[in-house]
Design a protein around this motif. Structure first.
Motif, short mmCIF file in Angstrom:
data_model
loop_
_atom_site.label_atom_id
_atom_site.label_comp_id
_atom_site.label_asym_id
_atom_site.label_seq_id
_atom_site.Cartn_x
_atom_site.Cartn_y
_atom_site.Cartn_z
N HIS A 410 23.08 -5.61 116.61
CA HIS A 410 22.62 -6.86 117.23
C HIS A 410 23.69 -7.93 116.99
O HIS A 410 23.55 -8.81 116.13
N ALA A 411 24.78 -7.84 117.78
CA ALA A 411 25.93 -8.71 117.55
C ALA A 411 26.77 -8.79 118.82
O ALA A 411 26.59 -8.01 119.76
N ASN A 412 27.67 -9.78 118.84
CA ASN A 412 28.65 -9.94 119.92
C ASN A 412 27.97 -9.97 121.29
O ASN A 412 27.00 -10.68 121.48
N MET A 413 28.45 -9.19 122.26
CA MET A 413 27.89 -9.27 123.61
C MET A 413 26.44 -8.81 123.65
O MET A 413 25.69 -9.18 124.57
N PHE A 414 26.01 -8.01 122.68
CA PHE A 414 24.61 -7.57 122.68
C PHE A 414 23.65 -8.69 122.27
O PHE A 414 22.44 -8.50 122.30
N LEU A 415 24.19 -9.86 121.91
CA LEU A 415 23.35 -11.04 121.71
C LEU A 415 23.00 -11.69 123.04
O LEU A 415 22.11 -12.54 123.10
#
Length: 499
Positions: A410-415
């Motif tokens: 749950h980080a970077n573009m997946f935010l």
């Protein structure tokens, strides 16, 4: 007991200390707070000093231990994740001879291409699963030809993680998985690829001892323990390249399981149980962390250069007064699926392996000045990044890797709600997001290697899912129409690109 994991990237070194029983992160830190220097003396070159890696690892370790308040003697094992494909040259005193030629350095491309042509595609692909390409052995070939004095001093060639383990333990070793990421492992002979070493004129004595990915690979030297603020003799029991390790951190170990990341660049990493390859080397196949001759586990890696870097470019260049990523996502949500006809091709960060090393660049299509604005560009950029994932995953699907479920941190573009929902819609996959990262994965890997966990099931029993994203029935068709439009634009761009 506790487990200490490191993730050596090209921008920073991250350290995490986890409780082996609960899986909870006791303390974590990264260093430096600004990105580490990448030296580019010439266009296409990228080098880093291994000493810089070590200094930042030391700083991160000290902060983690100080903030945790834990006794270093309670650390059961150390695990290491590292930037893949880099080349570190060690002399007879086991000191670096020169700066490391890292993963994004492209100087070795002609050496890999020449080897591929000379040896033959059938031999290379059936034995190596890849073209020698711009990987570690090709980088070593560049050193041999262009820096003969340095080449003559080499005792061992190492990967970045091998060097960190050497610095900690005084022991030189690598892994079969590591050799495969350098395109130096023969999957038919289950040994270093003798024919490729012979072609380049390398003596196989340059290869350090081959150790298991999970298992004791050395112990922390007393002097180094003092330097790091740790206890002597802690075993190093796991190491892996960053993308296989990211898959491990998400418990992606078996056929049909898929992991993804979407930082500056984007990666999809799926697991096969057969030594398959892409004839055009648009995606690459490596020995996964749990690969054995008896039970094949092949990691198939799709890399896309222009992902988060496009989102950052849009952020920096479309808002004179500044904007943050949360505000960008809010603006993008105001625009309908498909960005009202705007398409962005995101390949503006150099040659793309998935496009057979062509460079179409980034391009924006369908803009109507009276109709479209900043919010359309933001949404079209995020959709375009998701479409580039879909494009590459189609190749992986052709190799037998299904993408029913994608696991990601749950980080970077997946935010971004737009990116993750678009990716789910066009791939038809459910996306599962977890609070984990490379350093945490390396710590869990160390727990497997030291025997604190009987297997991966036990090691990941407390891995916590943050969110699930499923395809939207009402928007899936519109998303696919937008992808088809994007794909046609890409085809036109590629037809105009001179290879």
């Amino acid at each position: 007991m506790y487990l200490l994991g490191y993730d050596l990237g090209s921008s920073s070194v991250k350290a995490s200390l986890i409780d082996s029983q609960t899986g909870e992160v006791v303390a974590t830190d990264f260093s430096p707070k600004q990105e580490m220097e990448i030296k580019a003396v010439k266009t296409g070159w990228a080098e880093q000093s291994p000493d810089i890696w070590w200094e930042n690892l030391k700083q991160a370790t000290k902060v983690v231990m100080a903030s945790s308040g834990k006794n270093p003697k309670d650390i059961a094992a150390i695990g290491i994740s590292y930037q893949m494909h880099g080349l570190v040259l060690a002399d007879k005193e086991l000191h670096p001879i020169r700066d490391s030629i890292i993963w994004c350095d492209s100087r070795a491309v002609p050496y890999g291409e020449k080897a591929f042509e000379a040896i033959g595609d059938e031999k290379c692909l059936s034995h190596l699963l890849n073209s020698p390409g711009n990987f570690t052995l090709s980088k070593l070939a560049w050193v041999k030809e262009n820096e003969p004095d340095n080449y003559a001093r080499i005792k061992y060639y190492l990967l970045p993680g091998d060097y960190i383990a050497l610095r900690m333990s005084g022991k030189t070793c690598t892994t079969a998985s590591g050799l495969s990421e350098g395109i130096a492992w023969d999957f038919i002979d289950n040994a270093p690829a003798a024919f490729l070493y012979d072609y380049f004129g390398f003596d196989q004595s340059l290869i350090p001892e081959i150790a298991p990915t999970f298992g004791v690979q050395g112990h922390l030297l007393p002097a180094i323990a003092d330097e790091l603020g740790l206890a002597a003799d802690i075993p190093i029991t796991y190491r892996a390249g960053d993308q296989p390790n990211n898959a491990l951190s998400l418990n992606v170990l078996n056929p049909g399981e898929v992991a993804a990341t979407a930082g500056t660049s984007g990666v999809v990493y799926g697991v096969n149980n057969d030594a398959k390859y892409d004839p055009q080397s648009r995606v690459n196949s490596f020995a996964h962390v749990n690969h054995t001759a008896a039970q094949k586990r092949i990691g198939v890696l799709l890399c896309i250069n222009g992902t988060g870097i496009l989102n950052t470019w849009i952020k920096n260049n479309t808002s004179p007064n500044g904007i943050n990523y949360v505000e960008m996502n809010e603006l993008a949500k105001q625009i309908p699926v498909g960005s009202e006809g705007v398409s962005i091709i995101p390949f503006g960060n150099g040659a793309e392996r998935v496009l057979t090393n062509r460079e179409p660049g980034c391009s924006i299509h369908g803009i109507s000045f009276p109709r479209h604005g900043q919010a359309h560009l933001i949404r079209a950029a995020q959709e375009g990044i998701a479409f580039s994932f879909k494009f590459g995953m189609n190749i992986m699907n052709g190799m037998g890797i299904e993408t029913k479920t994608i696991r990601a941190g749950h980080a970077n573009m997946f935010l971004s709600p737009i990116f993750r929902q678009t990716l789910s819609n066009v791939t038809g996959a459910t996306i599962e997001l977890y609070n984990t990262d490379g350093s945490i994965g390396a710590a869990r890997g160390a727990g497997i290697g030291v025997g604190l966990y009987k297997d991966s099931t036990e090691a990941f029993s407390n891995l916590k899912k943050v969110m699930t994203v499923s395809p939207e029935t009402e928007n899936k068709e519109i998303s696919m129409e937008a992808y088809s439009r994007w794909n046609e634009k890409l085809k036109n761009e590629l037809s105009n690109n001179i290879v």
